[in-house]
Scaffold this active site. Structure first.
Site, mmCIF file in Angstrom:
data_model
loop_
_atom_site.group_PDB
_atom_site.id
_atom_site.type_symbol
_atom_site.label_atom_id
_atom_site.label_comp_id
_atom_site.label_asym_id
_atom_site.label_seq_id
_atom_site.Cartn_x
_atom_site.Cartn_y
_atom_site.Cartn_z
ATOM 1 N N CYS A 1 85.719 19.241 1.711
ATOM 2 C CA CYS A 1 84.975 18.197 1.013
ATOM 3 C C CYS A 1 84.186 18.759 -0.165
ATOM 4 C CB CYS A 1 84.025 17.497 1.992
ATOM 5 S SG CYS A 1 83.047 16.178 1.247
ATOM 6 N N CYS B 1 79.607 19.032 -0.761
ATOM 7 C CA CYS B 1 78.771 20.232 -0.637
ATOM 8 C C CYS B 1 79.617 21.455 -0.987
ATOM 9 C CB CYS B 1 78.232 20.401 0.777
ATOM 10 S SG CYS B 1 77.175 19.060 1.344
ATOM 11 N N PHE C 1 60.435 9.374 -19.422
ATOM 12 C CA PHE C 1 61.544 9.153 -18.490
ATOM 13 C C PHE C 1 60.954 8.772 -17.134
ATOM 14 C CE2 PHE C 1 62.885 12.440 -21.512
ATOM 15 C CZ PHE C 1 64.018 11.863 -22.077
ATOM 16 N N ASP D 1 63.326 4.345 -27.220
ATOM 17 C CA ASP D 1 64.424 5.293 -27.385
ATOM 18 C C ASP D 1 63.824 6.693 -27.382
ATOM 19 O OD1 ASP D 1 66.570 6.833 -28.045
ATOM 20 O OD2 ASP D 1 66.872 5.974 -30.039
ATOM 21 N N ASP E 1 60.336 14.144 -17.083
ATOM 22 C CA ASP E 1 61.351 14.240 -16.028
ATOM 23 C C ASP E 1 62.670 13.719 -16.595
ATOM 24 O OD1 ASP E 1 62.768 14.438 -13.690
ATOM 25 O OD2 ASP E 1 61.799 12.744 -12.704
ATOM 26 N N CYS F 1 66.369 18.793 -13.671
ATOM 27 C CA CYS F 1 67.542 18.812 -12.789
ATOM 28 C C CYS F 1 68.656 19.674 -13.374
ATOM 29 C CB CYS F 1 68.044 17.391 -12.533
ATOM 30 S SG CYS F 1 68.504 16.481 -14.022
#
Length: 449
Positions: free
Chosen positions: A84, A87, A309, A357, A378, A404
């Site tokens: 899979c 992960c 954000f 924007d 963020d 991220c």
């Protein structure tokens, strides 16, 4: 026009001495001057692997047998982990996963930003690395030859869906119901016309959003409703775009009723959201992440704070609980509305949400003209490169950057250093255990020299 011939792949397994990990979690070995990327292998291991793809400068392989295991190897908690694609690091111990992510952040900050924090903080971790994932999009595929329906994630490095009947990483309200979900879909008239199921979980309620390509028969609707009743799930349909998502169970009293929620007890907040809204997937890490961001910004009663954000107010409202005047800005108008809803729900009047924007100069907006003392960013994976050009206009004392993507954080950190900010602290947060996804947080302070 002649068709390109496929390369004939070697059939004999290849012996690999694995040196290190790539940033996508594959082992790296070398043979005859060529780089080998080996799925399922760890640094220091000797493995036998099968070639699955070949290029002029590198080959891609999949581990068949571990001849000498690394100390960090563990038995994956999921029986489907080798195949899979949901992960990629379940064969690695949790401590080793964290070390890998910390090294990735260090390397990216040095490579793309030419910078290092004055202090590395201990990683933010949760007690359990299983059953944490509250948001996911699962594919659905009817397999005619087997007369069955598959539901889940794509296999590693191809487009086929993995044949799974449970998922230990998903919230158990979803992960333990994949087999009955498959059986439900297989028994529907529209078994071949539902390509995906999106799932979202709040603290008290979990929801499934079925993407239906055609109008459903009354019988299919009844089956979906019965499934929701039996498993205590909210059931939604999405006949076209995201704006068409609507709840069919429980019966909806209107779009404002179609909400899930999560609590932030440390700030006495209830956060409502629609199943299609962006929310953090890991509720436990989200709470400690918010705590850390609020602590680092140290908002004072007379200060103005900017949250860029801002989404539905995940950071905005906790910051507002600390006083001051907080402005949340978001490019998605639906999220601006959600932020305002949550501010009203929680009785907060020292906060305002605006749409803008965020890829251009926003310093002339009315909400920006009074300046800001503290800023939180963020951004999406693409980072905040454009925003970094304008932050100096506010001369904020502190900036917390939640990322991220370590590569774009590193790039932006370098830009901020050139614009008069010191990278004071940084560290990783284990938002996505068992994956190579690196979530991190960084604190910048205005250089007083």
């Amino acid at each position: 026009m002649s068709r390109r011939r496929r390369k004939v792949l070697p059939t004999e397994p290849v012996h690999c001495d694995v040196e290190k990990l790539s940033h996508d979690g594959r082992g790296i070995a070398r043979q005859d001057g060529k780089i080998l990327f080996v799925d399922g292998a760890l640094p220091g291991e000797k493995v036998m692997a099968k070639v699955v793809s070949t290029r002029s400068k590198f080959d891609e392989l999949r581990t068949l047998e571990v001849l000498e295991a690394a100390p960090d190897r563990q038995t994956p908690p999921c029986e489907f982990a080798d195949l899979c694609g949901g992960c990629s690091l379940q064969h690695m111990s949790s401590d080793a996963q964290i070390e890998f992510k910390e090294n990735t952040l260090r390397e990216q900050l040095a490579h793309f930003g030419g910078i290092e924090p004055e202090e590395w903080i201990a990683p933010l971790r949760s007690e359990s690395t299983l059953g944490y994932r509250r948001k996911a999009r699962m594919g659905v595929r009817h397999v005619g030859a087997r007369d069955s329906v598959l539901v889940g994630f794509r296999e590693k490095r191809n487009s086929f869906l993995t044949d799974i009947d449970r998922c230990v990483v998903l919230d158990p309200r979803i992960g333990e119901r994949i087999l009955p979900l498959r059986e439900l879909l297989h028994g529907m008239d529209a078994y071949a016309r539902i390509p995906q199921v999106e799932v979202a979980c709040g603290d008290d309620t979990a929801a499934m959003v079925f993407r239906n390509m055609d109008d459903l028969s009354s019988g299919d609707r009844e089956k979906l409703i019965a499934f929701g009743q039996a498993h205590d799930l909210h059931i939604y349909l999405q006949p076209k775009g995201p704006d068409t998502v609507h709840r069919i169970w429980p019966e909806s009293a209107g779009r404002d009723d179609e909400r899930l929620s999560y609590r932030l007890d440390a700030f006495d907040l209830t956060m409502n959201f629609h199943p299609m809204d962006f929310t953090q997937v890991n509720a436990e890490i989200n709470k400690v992440m918010i705590d850390r961001a609020v602590e680092w910004l140290d908002v004072q009663p007379d200060e103005r704070v900017l949250d860029l954000f801002c989404g539905l107010g995940n950071f905005t409202l906790p910051l507002a609980r600390k006083g001051g005047q907080v402005i949340g800005v978001e490019g998605d108008d639906a999220m601006v509305v959600r932020g305002r809803e949550n501010a009203e729900l929680n009785g907060l009047e020292n906060v305002a949400f605006h749409g803008a924007d965020l890829h251009g100069d926003f310093t002339g907006q009315s909400w920006a003209k009074e300046g800001f003392d503290k800023i939180l960013i963020d951004p999406p994976r693409s980072g905040a490169e454009e925003i970094c050009k304008y932050l100096t206009a506010f001369n904020a004392e502190r900036i917390v950057y939640v990322s991220c993507n370590p590569a774009t954080l590193a790039r932006d950190a370098g830009a901020m250093a050139r614009n008069g900010y010191r990278l004071v602290r940084a560290g990783v947060m284990d938002m996505f255990p068992h994956t190579t996804h690196v979530e991190s947080i960084a604190l910048f302070e205005r250089d007083s020299h």
